[in-house]
Enzyme design. Structure first.
Site, PDB file in Angstrom:
ATOM      1  N   HIS A 143      -6.817  -5.626   3.156  1.00 51.94           N
ATOM      2  CA  HIS A 143      -5.662  -4.974   3.774  1.00 51.94           C
ATOM      3  C   HIS A 143      -5.065  -5.933   4.804  1.00 51.94           C
ATOM      4  O   HIS A 143      -5.808  -6.509   5.624  1.00 51.94           O
ATOM      5  CB  HIS A 143      -6.095  -3.725   4.550  1.00 51.94           C
ATOM      6  CG  HIS A 143      -6.709  -2.635   3.737  1.00 51.94           C
ATOM      7  ND1 HIS A 143      -6.021  -1.511   3.361  1.00 51.94           N
ATOM      8  CD2 HIS A 143      -7.968  -2.473   3.254  1.00 51.94           C
ATOM      9  CE1 HIS A 143      -6.827  -0.700   2.682  1.00 51.94           C
ATOM     10  NE2 HIS A 143      -8.014  -1.262   2.602  1.00 51.94           N
TER      11      HIS A 143
ATOM     12  N   ASP B 222       0.865  -1.186   0.000  1.00 51.31           N
ATOM     13  CA  ASP B 222       0.000   0.000   0.000  1.00 51.31           C
ATOM     14  C   ASP B 222       0.901   1.234   0.000  1.00 51.31           C
ATOM     15  O   ASP B 222       1.819   1.322   0.818  1.00 51.31           O
ATOM     16  CB  ASP B 222      -0.897  -0.035   1.247  1.00 51.31           C
ATOM     17  CG  ASP B 222      -2.022   0.975   1.186  1.00 51.31           C
ATOM     18  OD1 ASP B 222      -1.743   2.166   0.938  1.00 51.31           O
ATOM     19  OD2 ASP B 222      -3.174   0.583   1.397  1.00 51.31           O
ATOM     20  N   ILE B 223       0.663   2.176  -0.915  1.00 51.27           N
ATOM     21  CA  ILE B 223       1.575   3.341  -0.977  1.00 51.27           C
ATOM     22  C   ILE B 223       1.301   4.372   0.118  1.00 51.27           C
ATOM     23  O   ILE B 223       2.116   5.248   0.344  1.00 51.27           O
ATOM     24  CB  ILE B 223       1.580   4.080  -2.340  1.00 51.27           C
ATOM     25  CG1 ILE B 223       0.196   4.477  -2.797  1.00 51.27           C
ATOM     26  CG2 ILE B 223       2.364   3.346  -3.391  1.00 51.27           C
ATOM     27  CD1 ILE B 223       0.240   5.554  -3.883  1.00 51.27           C
TER      28      ILE B 223
ATOM     29  N   HIS C  73     -10.366  -5.470  -2.304  1.00 50.61           N
ATOM     30  CA  HIS C  73      -9.023  -5.758  -1.778  1.00 50.61           C
ATOM     31  C   HIS C  73      -9.062  -5.994  -0.279  1.00 50.61           C
ATOM     32  O   HIS C  73      -9.877  -5.413   0.428  1.00 50.61           O
ATOM     33  CB  HIS C  73      -8.045  -4.626  -2.099  1.00 50.61           C
ATOM     34  CG  HIS C  73      -8.561  -3.275  -1.708  1.00 50.61           C
ATOM     35  ND1 HIS C  73      -9.457  -2.578  -2.479  1.00 50.61           N
ATOM     36  CD2 HIS C  73      -8.314  -2.511  -0.635  1.00 50.61           C
ATOM     37  CE1 HIS C  73      -9.744  -1.432  -1.892  1.00 50.61           C
ATOM     38  NE2 HIS C  73      -9.069  -1.373  -0.758  1.00 50.61           N
TER      39      HIS C  73
ATOM     40  N   GLN D 158     -14.329   2.931   1.870  1.00 48.21           N
ATOM     41  CA  GLN D 158     -13.633   2.378   0.688  1.00 48.21           C
ATOM     42  C   GLN D 158     -13.302   3.525  -0.276  1.00 48.21           C
ATOM     43  O   GLN D 158     -14.156   4.372  -0.563  1.00 48.21           O
ATOM     44  CB  GLN D 158     -14.510   1.335  -0.008  1.00 48.21           C
ATOM     45  CG  GLN D 158     -13.798   0.625  -1.169  1.00 48.21           C
ATOM     46  CD  GLN D 158     -14.655  -0.477  -1.822  1.00 48.21           C
ATOM     47  OE1 GLN D 158     -15.821  -0.675  -1.447  1.00 48.21           O
ATOM     48  NE2 GLN D 158     -14.082  -1.176  -2.783  1.00 48.21           N
TER      49      GLN D 158
HETATM   50  P1  5GP Z   1      -9.736   1.363   0.568  1.00 47.71           P
HETATM   51  O1  5GP Z   1      -9.967   2.757   1.093  1.00 47.71           O
HETATM   52  O2  5GP Z   1     -10.406   1.228  -0.776  1.00 47.71           O
HETATM   53  O3  5GP Z   1     -10.104   0.259   1.521  1.00 47.71           O
HETATM   54  O4  5GP Z   1      -8.184   1.186   0.373  1.00 47.71           O
HETATM   55  C1  5GP Z   1      -7.509   1.626  -0.749  1.00 47.71           C
HETATM   56  C2  5GP Z   1      -6.053   1.562  -0.394  1.00 47.71           C
HETATM   57  O5  5GP Z   1      -5.306   1.748  -1.583  1.00 47.71           O
HETATM   58  C3  5GP Z   1      -5.607   2.651   0.590  1.00 47.71           C
HETATM   59  O6  5GP Z   1      -5.046   2.051   1.732  1.00 47.71           O
HETATM   60  C4  5GP Z   1      -4.621   3.476  -0.206  1.00 47.71           C
HETATM   61  O7  5GP Z   1      -3.537   3.904   0.576  1.00 47.71           O
HETATM   62  C5  5GP Z   1      -4.190   2.528  -1.296  1.00 47.71           C
HETATM   63  N1  5GP Z   1      -3.820   3.159  -2.544  1.00 47.71           N
HETATM   64  C6  5GP Z   1      -4.442   4.190  -3.178  1.00 47.71           C
HETATM   65  N2  5GP Z   1      -3.841   4.467  -4.352  1.00 47.71           N
HETATM   66  C7  5GP Z   1      -2.821   3.584  -4.481  1.00 47.71           C
HETATM   67  C8  5GP Z   1      -1.831   3.377  -5.476  1.00 47.71           C
HETATM   68  O8  5GP Z   1      -1.764   4.059  -6.490  1.00 47.71           O
HETATM   69  N3  5GP Z   1      -0.946   2.365  -5.254  1.00 47.71           N
HETATM   70  C9  5GP Z   1      -0.984   1.582  -4.136  1.00 47.71           C
HETATM   71  N4  5GP Z   1      -0.064   0.616  -4.029  1.00 47.71           N
HETATM   72  N5  5GP Z   1      -1.905   1.757  -3.165  1.00 47.71           N
HETATM   73  C10 5GP Z   1      -2.812   2.741  -3.333  1.00 47.71           C
END
Ligand code: 5GP
Length: 147
Positions: free
Chosen positions: A111, A40-41, A109, A103
């Site tokens: 985590h 995760d970045i 995905h 999200q």
């Molecule tokens: P969500 O909020 O959908 O559960 O998590 C999305 C995750 O993707 C977040 O933890 C965010 O830091 C990560 N993320 C967002 N953009 C990128 C990206 O371009 N590359 C990577 N590796 N992670 C990303």
């Protein structure tokens, strides 16, 4: 992007779809024919990994059984690697369904975060150093047996 009370439709241009297509890079930890795991970045703790299916799924409701199973099997491998590399037992497994839940990327995905629920950093807030992410990805990948 979804509105609060409406599920998103799958967007082929979402950031994780682009990774699967090889259009943008990621710090890969593991890959097989049904899943991809990468750093995760904007990690909520050091070693934060995401596991995605190679299926167009917005959230859990879309996930087909063979991909659900594959994501969990890959998650187990990644978690074991995190336990070895970070020498800690505690790994958070988290997964958000819908913008109301927080999200932000609408490709399903999981985590996996080497942290405690009491110490978790802010969600998707601060970009990590890419050299550091690359180094951790290498360390994790090195202890995962090939599929
Ligand atoms: P969500 O909020 O959908 O559960 O998590 C999305 C995750 O993707 C977040 O933890 C965010 O830091 C990560 N993320 C967002 N953009 C990128 C990206 O371009 N590359 C990577 N590796 N992670 C990303």
């Amino acid at each position: 992007m979804s509105q609060n009370n409406q599920k998103s439709t799958y967007d082929d241009n979402n950031i994780f779809a682009k990774m699967l297509n090889g259009d943008i890079p990621c710090h890969k930890v593991y890959e097989d024919d049904r899943t991809l795991a990468f750093m995760d970045i904007m990690p909520q703790a050091e070693g934060h990994v995401l596991v995605i299916p190679k299926q167009k799924a917005v959230d859990l409701s879309d996930l087909e059984p063979e991909y659900a199973s594959a994501v969990l099997m890959t998650s187990k491998k990644v978690m074991q690697a995190q336990r070895e590399v970070f020498e800690r037992e505690g790994i958070i497994q988290m997964q958000l369904n819908g913008s109301q839940a927080g999200q932000t990327v609408f490709h399903y995905h999981v985590h996996l975060i080497p942290s405690s629920i009491h110490e978790l950093g802010r969600h998707a807030a601060t970009q990590a150093d890419h050299e550091k992410l690359a180094e951790i990805a290498k360390q994790l990948a090195a202890v995962i047996p090939a599929s």
